[in-house]
Design an enzyme around this catalytic site. Structure first.
Site, mmCIF file in Angstrom:
data_model
loop_
_atom_site.group_PDB
_atom_site.id
_atom_site.type_symbol
_atom_site.label_atom_id
_atom_site.label_comp_id
_atom_site.label_asym_id
_atom_site.label_seq_id
_atom_site.Cartn_x
_atom_site.Cartn_y
_atom_site.Cartn_z
ATOM 1 N N GLU A 104 0.818 -1.218 0.000
ATOM 2 C CA GLU A 104 0.000 0.000 0.000
ATOM 3 C C GLU A 104 0.846 1.260 0.000
ATOM 4 O OE1 GLU A 104 -3.537 -1.741 2.744
ATOM 5 O OE2 GLU A 104 -2.854 0.300 3.124
ATOM 6 N N CYS A 133 2.839 8.418 1.781
ATOM 7 C CA CYS A 133 3.169 7.435 2.820
ATOM 8 C C CYS A 133 3.558 6.146 2.107
ATOM 9 C CB CYS A 133 1.959 7.239 3.723
ATOM 10 S SG CYS A 133 2.180 5.929 4.943
ATOM 11 N N CYS A 158 5.015 -7.564 7.825
ATOM 12 C CA CYS A 158 5.906 -7.056 8.873
ATOM 13 C C CYS A 158 6.064 -8.137 9.938
ATOM 14 C CB CYS A 158 5.315 -5.792 9.509
ATOM 15 S SG CYS A 158 6.357 -5.098 10.815
ATOM 16 N N CYS A 173 2.531 -5.940 15.910
ATOM 17 C CA CYS A 173 1.803 -5.073 16.845
ATOM 18 C C CYS A 173 0.324 -5.470 16.815
ATOM 19 C CB CYS A 173 1.967 -3.607 16.453
ATOM 20 S SG CYS A 173 3.709 -3.136 16.335
ATOM 21 N N CYS A 205 -2.424 -3.820 14.493
ATOM 22 C CA CYS A 205 -2.019 -3.492 13.119
ATOM 23 C C CYS A 205 -2.345 -4.635 12.154
ATOM 24 C CB CYS A 205 -0.515 -3.211 13.096
ATOM 25 S SG CYS A 205 0.136 -2.992 11.444
ATOM 26 N N GLY A 244 5.210 -2.340 7.053
ATOM 27 C CA GLY A 244 6.581 -2.743 7.371
ATOM 28 C C GLY A 244 7.260 -1.858 8.390
ATOM 29 N N SER A 300 9.534 6.244 10.391
ATOM 30 C CA SER A 300 8.814 5.908 11.617
ATOM 31 C C SER A 300 9.142 4.483 12.049
ATOM 32 C CB SER A 300 7.308 6.034 11.364
ATOM 33 O OG SER A 300 6.594 5.638 12.497
ATOM 34 N N SER A 305 7.102 5.109 17.559
ATOM 35 C CA SER A 305 5.765 4.733 18.034
ATOM 36 C C SER A 305 5.877 4.222 19.463
ATOM 37 C CB SER A 305 5.199 3.628 17.142
ATOM 38 O OG SER A 305 5.076 4.112 15.827
ATOM 39 N N ASN A 349 -7.402 3.620 14.036
ATOM 40 C CA ASN A 349 -8.210 3.174 12.907
ATOM 41 C C ASN A 349 -8.605 1.734 13.220
ATOM 42 O OD1 ASN A 349 -9.049 4.383 10.500
ATOM 43 N ND2 ASN A 349 -6.940 4.633 9.803
ATOM 44 N N CYS A 406 -3.607 0.884 7.898
ATOM 45 C CA CYS A 406 -2.579 0.409 6.987
ATOM 46 C C CYS A 406 -2.595 -1.118 6.904
ATOM 47 C CB CYS A 406 -1.238 0.881 7.510
ATOM 48 S SG CYS A 406 0.128 0.015 6.816
HETATM 49 S S1 SF4 Z 1 2.604 -1.061 13.406
HETATM 50 FE FE1 SF4 Z 1 4.403 -1.001 12.056
HETATM 51 S S2 SF4 Z 1 5.935 -2.238 13.162
HETATM 52 FE FE2 SF4 Z 1 3.946 -2.759 14.070
HETATM 53 S S3 SF4 Z 1 3.257 -4.573 12.925
HETATM 54 FE FE3 SF4 Z 1 2.374 -2.753 11.925
HETATM 55 S S4 SF4 Z 1 3.792 -2.251 10.279
HETATM 56 FE FE4 SF4 Z 1 4.883 -3.606 11.714
#
Ligand code: SF4
Length: 350
Positions: free
Chosen positions: A86, A106, A113, A117, A120, A170, A202, A224, A297, A340
């Site tokens: 994306e 972005c 990844c 997290c 995410c 990522g 980031s 973060s 989100n 994302c």
């Molecule tokens: S927030 Fe960033 S580091 Fe954490 S899983 Fe998602 S993409 Fe990976």
């Protein structure tokens, strides 16, 4: 080899390897980086070198664009091996709260990844592979061309996007060499010419890589944080098991430039007065540090949601009362795939 992954130094070397003199190699490299960025270049390379440049892949990948009513465009970009990533184009107009219009791309740095997290969507996919520098640069090129075409259709001249954030799919510090090479290509004044100070990398806090990042680029760094209470932090960010927050803070304090701290607000998880107080304490002594508060989100855990706007504002005010500069950033493009990783995930399943 894609032209987009080549820095000017690499292109000069490529031309010298084909027998070009230093001057001819320099001219060819200038022309090629200008061409990739869609610029007219005064450089006149030899026809032989121009013919040889055909060995570079120069097509941009296929991308499906979806536009949100707020103007945000989210691209599902299909790479040569079929992987979908994306890219997001965020067009912020002048407003009462924004003195200058701002266009940001972005970009993603990995397919999936490894950091997992909990909030995410990308983390749920696991790591599939790193992106090459070229695959990062083409995301910017796609977004810039989309913007220029939209401007032309509206009979408006449009400047290229002036900001780049590595906040897509990522963890950029898990793919640092390719990210830094992409930054070098994007900042070349004869090419895309994005100022380095307008690029933000980031990270979720890969402590051993932060010093290398500070040393190898002048791009901005965003970390973060999301939580400081140990159990909550661990539940949200598995990376906290490896690098406790005390180590992370020391690494942030070593930054030669102010670091942007990011805090995704999640109802009942990290939006209490105590959380705000812990954050305010964390910031003490971090020169120039700013905080971005981002209401969540919707992600993979349906019970995790953003607090009410009233609660978000109360959290922001509590920080301000303790001398912390904190901006409340409303997420962009909420109707086009939310967080994302969601749009790419949907494309993979369809
Ligand atoms: S927030 Fe960033 S580091 Fe954490 S899983 Fe998602 S993409 Fe990976």
């Amino acid at each position: 080899m894609h032209l987009a992954g080549q820095t000017r130094a690499l292109l000069e070397q490529w031309a010298r390897d084909r027998g070009a003199s230093s001057g001819a190699a320099r001219t060819a490299a200038r022309a090629l980086v200008g061409r990739l960025a869609g610029r007219k270049s005064d450089a006149r390379p030899s026809q032989a070198l121009l013919d040889a440049a055909a060995e570079f892949e120069q097509q941009l990948p296929a991308a499906e664009a979806v536009t949100d009513p707020d103007g945000t465009v989210r691209f599902a970009v299909t790479l040569a091996d079929g992987a979908v990533i994306e890219t997001v184009l965020i067009d912020q107009k002048e407003s009462d709260t924004r003195r200058r219009a701002r266009v940001t791309v972005c970009v993603s740095s990995q397919v999936g990844c490894a950091r997992g997290c909990s909030f995410c969507e990308t983390g749920r996919l696991g790591l599939q592979r790193n992106l090459t520098a070229a695959e990062i640069v083409v995301q910017y090129a796609l977004a810039a061309r989309h913007l220029a075409a939209a401007g032309a259709a509206a009979s408006q001249s449009t400047a290229a996007p002036g900001n780049v954030v590595f906040m897509g799919m990522g963890e950029p510090l898990d793919n640092l060499d390719e990210v830094l090479q992409a930054i070098e290509v994007l900042t070349d004044p004869l090419g895309f010419a994005v100022p380095e100070r307008r690029i933000t990398v980031s990270t979720v806090g890969i402590v051993p890589k932060l010093d290398e990042l500070y040393a190898r680029t002048r791009a901005n760094v965003a970390v973060s944080l999301h939580a400081l209470e140990p159990a909550t932090r661990l539940a949200l960010l598995p990376v906290a098991r490896k690098w406790p927050v005390e180590e992370l803070r020391l690494a942030i304090a070593r930054s030669p430039r102010p670091v942007l701290l990011q805090w995704t607000l999640i109802e009942g998880k990290n939006d209490s007065d105590r959380d705000a107080d812990l954050l305010a304490q964390f910031v003490v002594g971090l020169e120039g540090a700013r905080v971005n508060l981002i209401p969540l989100n919707p992600g993979p855990i349906l019970t995790q949601r953003a607090p009410s706007l009233v609660r978000c504002r109360a959290f922001q005010k509590r920080l301000a009362d303790r001398g912390v500069r904190a901006l409340l950033r409303m997420p962009h493009g909420q109707s086009i795939g939310g967080a994302c990783g969601q749009l790419a995930g949907a494309r993979r399943q369809s």
